[in-house]
Design a protein around this motif. Structure first.
Motif, short mmCIF file in Angstrom:
data_model
loop_
_atom_site.label_atom_id
_atom_site.label_comp_id
_atom_site.label_asym_id
_atom_site.label_seq_id
_atom_site.Cartn_x
_atom_site.Cartn_y
_atom_site.Cartn_z
N LYS C 63 0.75 -1.00 0.07
CA LYS C 63 -0.06 0.18 0.15
C LYS C 63 0.92 1.11 0.02
CE LYS C 63 -4.12 -1.76 2.29
NZ LYS C 63 -4.41 -2.20 3.64
N ALA C 64 2.10 1.05 0.65
CA ALA C 64 2.86 2.17 1.01
C ALA C 64 3.42 2.49 -0.55
CB ALA C 64 3.88 2.14 1.81
N LEU C 65 3.97 1.63 -1.10
CA LEU C 65 4.88 1.71 -2.33
C LEU C 65 3.59 2.19 -3.50
CD1 LEU C 65 7.11 -1.25 -2.14
CD2 LEU C 65 7.52 0.91 -2.45
N ALA C 66 2.20 1.90 -3.24
CA ALA C 66 1.41 2.47 -4.47
C ALA C 66 1.10 3.66 -4.51
CB ALA C 66 0.19 1.60 -4.28
N LEU C 67 1.36 4.39 -3.30
CA LEU C 67 1.42 5.99 -3.29
C LEU C 67 2.29 6.69 -4.44
CD1 LEU C 67 1.38 7.07 0.41
CD2 LEU C 67 -0.73 6.95 -1.18
N ASP C 68 1.64 7.78 -4.79
CA ASP C 68 2.60 8.52 -5.85
C ASP C 68 3.50 9.39 -4.93
OD1 ASP C 68 1.41 7.91 -8.09
OD2 ASP C 68 -0.21 9.60 -8.30
N GLY C 69 4.78 9.06 -5.34
CA GLY C 69 6.09 10.04 -4.65
C GLY C 69 6.77 9.14 -3.61
N VAL C 70 6.12 7.71 -3.58
CA VAL C 70 7.03 6.99 -2.65
C VAL C 70 8.03 6.18 -3.57
CG1 VAL C 70 6.97 4.95 -1.04
CG2 VAL C 70 5.06 6.82 -0.89
N LYS C 71 9.36 6.34 -3.13
CA LYS C 71 10.20 5.88 -4.08
C LYS C 71 10.79 4.29 -3.75
CE LYS C 71 9.89 9.64 -6.56
NZ LYS C 71 9.13 9.29 -7.80
N ALA C 72 10.99 4.23 -2.45
CA ALA C 72 11.85 2.85 -2.05
C ALA C 72 11.30 2.41 -0.71
CB ALA C 72 13.01 3.04 -2.04
N ALA C 109 11.96 0.97 6.72
CA ALA C 109 11.99 2.29 6.22
C ALA C 109 11.52 2.82 4.95
CB ALA C 109 13.49 2.87 6.55
N VAL C 110 11.12 3.95 4.66
CA VAL C 110 10.61 4.27 3.28
C VAL C 110 10.85 5.90 3.17
CG1 VAL C 110 8.20 5.07 4.74
CG2 VAL C 110 8.30 4.73 2.31
N ALA C 111 11.38 5.92 1.81
CA ALA C 111 11.61 7.37 1.25
C ALA C 111 10.60 7.74 0.19
CB ALA C 111 12.99 6.96 0.40
N ALA C 112 10.48 9.15 0.33
CA ALA C 112 9.34 9.59 -0.24
C ALA C 112 9.70 10.94 -0.76
CB ALA C 112 8.17 9.39 0.20
N SER C 113 8.94 11.54 -1.62
CA SER C 113 9.47 12.90 -2.22
C SER C 113 9.06 14.00 -1.11
CB SER C 113 8.58 13.22 -3.33
OG SER C 113 7.13 13.31 -3.18
N SER C 114 8.57 13.94 -0.11
CA SER C 114 8.30 14.89 1.10
C SER C 114 8.43 14.08 2.35
CB SER C 114 7.21 15.70 0.84
OG SER C 114 5.86 15.16 1.45
N ALA C 121 3.54 7.16 4.45
CA ALA C 121 3.49 6.01 3.78
C ALA C 121 3.98 4.91 4.78
CB ALA C 121 4.65 6.07 2.64
N ALA C 122 4.78 5.49 5.66
CA ALA C 122 5.12 4.56 6.76
C ALA C 122 4.16 3.99 7.48
CB ALA C 122 6.26 5.22 7.84
N ARG C 123 2.86 4.76 7.79
CA ARG C 123 1.85 4.35 8.44
C ARG C 123 1.11 3.14 7.78
NH1 ARG C 123 1.65 9.30 10.90
NH2 ARG C 123 0.95 10.45 8.93
N LEU C 124 1.31 3.40 6.33
CA LEU C 124 0.63 2.25 5.54
C LEU C 124 1.50 0.92 5.23
CD1 LEU C 124 -0.64 4.42 2.40
CD2 LEU C 124 -1.94 3.53 4.38
N ILE C 125 2.63 0.91 5.70
CA ILE C 125 3.18 -0.36 5.84
C ILE C 125 2.79 -1.07 7.06
CG2 ILE C 125 5.74 -1.44 6.33
CD1 ILE C 125 6.91 1.23 5.03
N GLU C 126 2.15 -2.38 6.48
CA GLU C 126 1.56 -3.07 7.54
C GLU C 126 2.53 -4.39 7.81
OE1 GLU C 126 -1.86 -4.63 5.30
OE2 GLU C 126 -2.57 -2.58 5.29
N VAL C 127 2.82 -4.30 9.47
CA VAL C 127 3.65 -5.20 10.01
C VAL C 127 2.79 -6.48 11.04
CG1 VAL C 127 5.73 -5.72 11.29
CG2 VAL C 127 5.51 -3.74 10.07
N THR C 128 3.02 -7.59 10.67
CA THR C 128 2.18 -8.61 11.58
C THR C 128 3.41 -8.99 12.39
OG1 THR C 128 0.84 -9.15 9.53
CG2 THR C 128 0.59 -10.59 11.48
#
Ligand code: FES
Ligand code: FES
Lengths: 81, 162, 749
Positions: C63-72, C109-114, C121-128
């Motif tokens: 879900k995080a990677l699907a956001l526009d502007g999320v790069k890695a 960890a996640v990198a994005a344009s802002s 994006a970090a909030r959208l990374i789902e950890v079980t």
């Protein structure tokens, strides 16, 4: 031979001896000789040791001289904030 | 989310930028206007590293939204020295009132606001005024001395001018 | 303090000029970690475990990677395998492997344009997670039945039969302790506890990292030691150290907490995955408190034997310390030798265990281990002084270590200033001020070894006779000024003609961080040697010009002078003249020195504090505070005083307010400055200082490190002052109002 004092919890790696006599002219030779004679001390030596030779702290210098009548104390390698 | 057009004055200069509705004034100053002298230490209003004045009122810029600065006058550490250093800045250097210097911009801005209200504060008044500005390095001793020395000099200058 | 062996007549050493970086720091121009930006830069955010101990079942970043502007997005699967020892610990702490080991442990960890987008994006990374049993208290972690939180954590030193959470064991001593106790008039034993505290630097960790596909990278980072950052990042990422160039920013405080890595490799790993775009990573305050550098918590047994005249006959300590979920992080190896370092006692026994717990990986904090040890030992010394109605300074003078005494941990002290600090404290007016009702006075001494370490410095003479000095130890509290003073003194030129720059990893040999109170000592020592080398070369150039022997030239007041039989034959040749023509006399002139600096002088201090305790609320007010400490030689006395005052303030915070509070769920309850309360301006009085100068024979100008000792005495001194004010002894820090109030009530009944 230089007399190397082991801290108490190291002694069980040297057959319980408190003082080990080593033939060495430098701190590096002394540490290597210790490890050869008592391989169980290897992990402690590798973890990093400082020594005091005749009262003077040698934090990290393998070439510092050790005299035949030197008293050497092993110390934990110290770090700071 | 659409952005908000903000037009404001910072250190006397008119500026305009587009702010995310969630963006703090602190982030806008630092990231949009390249005014990185204002620091973030906590983001929750507890450390004062982000102190600026808005229309003359001392605020934590981390607690204010950038959009709220629209039409206001913002003063930051970058605007404190005019032709020469403000006496507080000079006295902080002379008294070694900074070690790492990270708290310094916020403390200078806050101290200036204090002396504008109260040119002759007691040590206790200085300490309570600056109680919202954390410094981890100095133990505050030299900061209090530097503020008092600057205040004394400013009173002297004021009398000289009058 | 008057002493025969003190060299006086310095021109610059001991003066208080403005620091060279002062202007940048009062105008907001100085660039700290988060102030650096690059074109095309991305921003990163870190996903952290909300659990004290949990197996990581699955990480879903789709879900995080699907956001526009999320790069890695980076997880542990992106890091190399096969690391061992402390490198593996560093990697495990950078990103959790199978298991999250503490509340706040990084998981992805996640990198994005802002920055805002990265946080979204970090909030959208789902950890079980599968939650596992946890333990956070030092004593609970080694109690029978406590869950073993990591198998096989014990190293070679741990004897059979200890709890599975015990990671290290240490024991040493000398003399016959039992005979010593038998010879005492009173023998007392107590248990003391200190909670973990945080270094509390106001600048959160921040870096910008850039790394291409080829594994070459650059980093700008706030750190106490950029070669450490280079080595550790290279190890964690499996790249070669030479391929990473690290430039230190100005640093907003460190106190030991910035001598290691936390999230720095993540910026490089994200950058590599995002096609080499630079990535900025800045921690929030709660990330700083949850996941970086606290110190160890400690539980300590002390036993002392004392005669009625105050002679200490024997001492024994057993320390238990936890430094988080990783072996080797608690300072047992420092705390034990610090415990009795201020004393010369015929029989001593020291024993300690390190135990792991579900807390963040501890980092060094100003004189690591010494404050806790001092709290235990100095508190009990004070308790016994009060019982026997003895003056605490007299007792310390009677038993104190002095020149030539054998230290509690082996070496012999050569020239030390403990006695001088005690005498100065005794003679200080503060010690004679009468105390009012509800007021008490506490005294304690403290010790730090000081440290030399790997050091490399270059000095270059300019065409105009100025000097540029390149050092590798970041300037946290004015060390550029003190090193500039020493170089100017050596060269005989004005302070303003020396510029000291902290340079990047590509510019010098390996330097250890600014830690262990070593920057002014070791970089200063190397800078003086580099200056002497440049002087020797300048004398050679002058001699060649004059056609005389280089030995017949001496350097004084910034110029080469013909000496001996040639004295007066030629006018002196100044550094400016030599610099102006160096191109035609052999080329650029520089000096360089590199060394693992030895010859540190041990550091001692004595503090006296007066407090008033409100018997209704238990609140303690510090009325006055005195720090007396030996600086060897105070190069820039204002910054020496600053170190004394800052150390004392941190120690007062540790004594009165600061503590890590963990809930039953293993989560940190106070990860904001509002609840983790460091001293504010209105909490403190002026902090009086006395600088003792017993020069260190191991430094060309007699310097001893001054940074660390000052945090040590406040813990016991404040607790002892509270005991004096109330009759109630607090043996578990902090002396928070509820605790003091309860102790007062208990003492009354
Ligand atoms: S950053 Fe705004 S108060 Fe701390
Ligand atoms: S000078 Fe470092 S926080 Fe104030």
């Amino acid at each position: 031979m230089a007399r190397v004092h082991l801290w108490a919890s190291l002694r069980r790696f040297a057959e319980g001896q408190e003082v080990v006599e080593v033939d060495a002219a430098t701190v590096g030779q002394m540490l290597d000789a210790l490890e050869r004679a008592h391989p169980g001390l290897g992990p402690a030596i590798k973890a990093g040791l400082s020594v005091a030779v005749d009262g003077e702290v040698i934090a990290n210098n393998r070439s510092a001289p050790v005299k035949p009548d030197s008293e050497v104390f092993l110390l934990q390698r110290l770090k700071g904030g | 989310m659409s952005k908000i057009h903000v037009s404001t004055t910072v250190n006397g200069d008119p500026v305009e930028f587009l702010a995310d509705p969630r963006e703090t004034l602190l982030d806008a100053l630092r990231n949009q206007l390249d005014l990185t002298g204002t620091k973030e230490g906590c983001g929750t209003g507890d450390c004062g590293a982000c102190s600026v004045t808005v229309d003359g009122t001392l605020v934590c810029s981390c607690l204010m939204l950038a959009a709220e600065a629209n039409g206001k006058r913002v003063e930051t550490i970058e605007g404190m020295a005019r032709e020469e250093l403000h006496p507080l800045q000079r006295k902080f250097i002379e008294h070694a009132a900074l070690q790492c210097g990270y708290c310094t911009p916020g403390i200078l801005v806050a101290a200036k606001a204090l002396l504008e209200r109260n040119p002759d504060p007691t040590d206790t008044e200085v300490r309570y005024w600056l109680a919202g500005n954390l410094c981890r390095c100095t133990g505050y001793d030299k900061i209090i001395r530097a503020v008092q020395d600057a205040a004394a000099e400013m009173r002297q200058d004021h009398r000289g001018a009058a | 303090m008057a002493r025969d062996d003190v060299k006086t007549g310095y021109k610059l050493i001991g003066t208080r000029p403005n620091r060279p970086d002062g202007l940048d720091k009062v105008t907001g121009r100085a660039r700290y970690g988060a102030d650096f930006s690059l074109p095309g830069m991305l921003h990163a955010a870190v996903v952290r475990s909300p659990h004290a101990h949990a197996r990581i079942v699955k990480i879903d970043a789709s879900k995080a990677l699907a956001l526009d502007g999320v790069k890695a997005v980076v997880t542990r699967a992106d890091l190399p395998t096969g690391l061992t020892g402390e490198d593996l610990n560093l990697q495990d702490n950078t990103l959790a492997g199978d298991t999250a080991l503490y509340d706040g442990h990084a998981v992805a960890a996640v990198a994005a344009s802002s920055a805002l987008l990265a946080q979204d994006a970090a909030r959208l990374i789902e950890v079980t997670y599968e939650v596992l049993p946890h333990v956070t208290d030092v004593d609970a972690a080694m109690a029978p039945g406590a869950p073993v939180i990591r198998e096989g954590v014990a190293d070679y030193s741990v004897p059979e039969g200890m709890h599975g959470n015990v990671a290290r064991y240490m024991e040493f001593g000398h003399g016959d302790v039992e005979a010593g106790f038998a010879a005492a008039d009173i023998v007392r034993a107590q248990t003391y506890k200190t909670e973990a505290t945080h270094q509390g630097y106001i600048e959160p960790h921040a870096c910008v990292g850039q790394m291409g596909e080829d594994g070459r990278g650059e980093m700008w980072v706030c750190t106490q030691g950029h070669w450490y950052i280079r080595r550790m990042c290279a190890a964690v990422l499996g790249i070669e150290a030479a391929n990473l160039r690290v430039t230190p920013s100005e640093i907003g405080g460190g106190f030991g907490g910035k001598t290691t890595i936390f999230m720095e490799p993540l910026s490089l790993a994200l950058s590599k995955k995002a096609g080499g775009r630079p990535v900025k990573l800045v921690m929030s305050r709660s990330e700083v408190l949850r996941a970086t550098g606290p110190t160890a918590s400690a539980s300590m047994d002390v036993k002392l034997g004392m005669k009625t005249d105050g002679t200490i006959t024997a001492g024994q300590v057993y320390f238990r310390m936890q430094g988080g979920a990783f072996r080797g992080m608690s300072p047992i190896g420092e705390a034990l030798p610090c415990a009795f370092a201020c004393y010369d006692i015929p029989a001593l026994k020291h024993e300690a265990v390190e135990v792991i717990a579900n807390r963040p990986k501890a980092a060094a904090y100003r004189a690591p281990g010494s404050p806790m040890a001092a709290f235990a030992v100095e508190s009990l010394v004070d308790e016994m002084c009060r019982e026997l109605k003895l003056d605490p300074i007299e007792v310390r003078l009677k038993n104190g270590a002095t020149n030539g005494s054998k230290s509690s941990y082996g070496p012999v002290y050569n020239v030390i200033g403990l006695k001088e600090t005690l005498e100065a404290a005794q003679a200080h007016p503060n010690y004679a001020i009468p105390l009012g009702p509800n007021q008490g006075r506490g005294v304690a001494s403290g010790f730090w070894f000081n440290h030399g370490g790997e050091t490399s410095v270059t000095l270059a003479v300019g065409e105009d006779g100025t000097a540029t000095v390149m050092i590798g130890t970041p300037d946290i509290g004015g060390s550029r000024a003190s090193i500039g003073l020493m170089v100017a003194e050596t060269l005989g030129i004005p302070y303003e003609n020396v510029r000291v720059n902290v340079v990047e990893t590509g510019a010098l040999g390996v330097n250890e961080p600014t830690h262990g109170s070593r920057a002014t000592f070791a970089s200063g020592k190397a800078a003086v040697e580099a200056a002497r080398q440049a002087i020797a070369e300048m004398c050679r150039r002058a001699a060649a010009d004059w056609g005389i022997d280089a030995d017949a030239v001496e350097w004084k007041d910034g110029a080469a002078h013909p000496a001996g039989p040639n004295a007066g034959k030629f006018p002196p040749m100044t550094i400016g003249e030599i610099g102006a023509k160096m191109g035609s006399t052999g080329g650029p002139i520089s000096g360089h020195h590199e060394v693992t600096a030895e010859g540190v002088g041990a550091s001692f201090g004595t503090h006296v504090v007066d407090v008033e305790v409100d018997p209704e609320t238990g609140r303690t007010t510090v009325l006055r505070y005195l720090v007396v400490q030996d600086a060897g030689t105070a190069i820039h006395p204002a910054y020496v005083e600053g170190q004394y005052q800052g150390g004392a303030a941190q120690g007062i915070g540790w004594a009165l307010n600061e503590e890590y509070v963990y809930g039953a769920d293993g989560r940190l309850q106070n990860p904001v400055f509002l609840d983790y309360r460091i001293p504010v301006a209105s909490d403190l009085p002026m902090i009086d200082t006395v600088i003792i100068e017993v020069p260190n024979p191991g430094h060309p100008y007699g310097v001893r490190g001054v940074g660390e000792t000052g945090i040590t005495p406040p813990l016991p001194a404040v607790a002892s002052a509270i005991a004096g004010a109330t009759g109630a002894r607090i043996r578990s820090l902090p002396c928070s109002p509820p605790k003091v109030l309860a102790a007062i009530k208990a003492a009354r009944t």
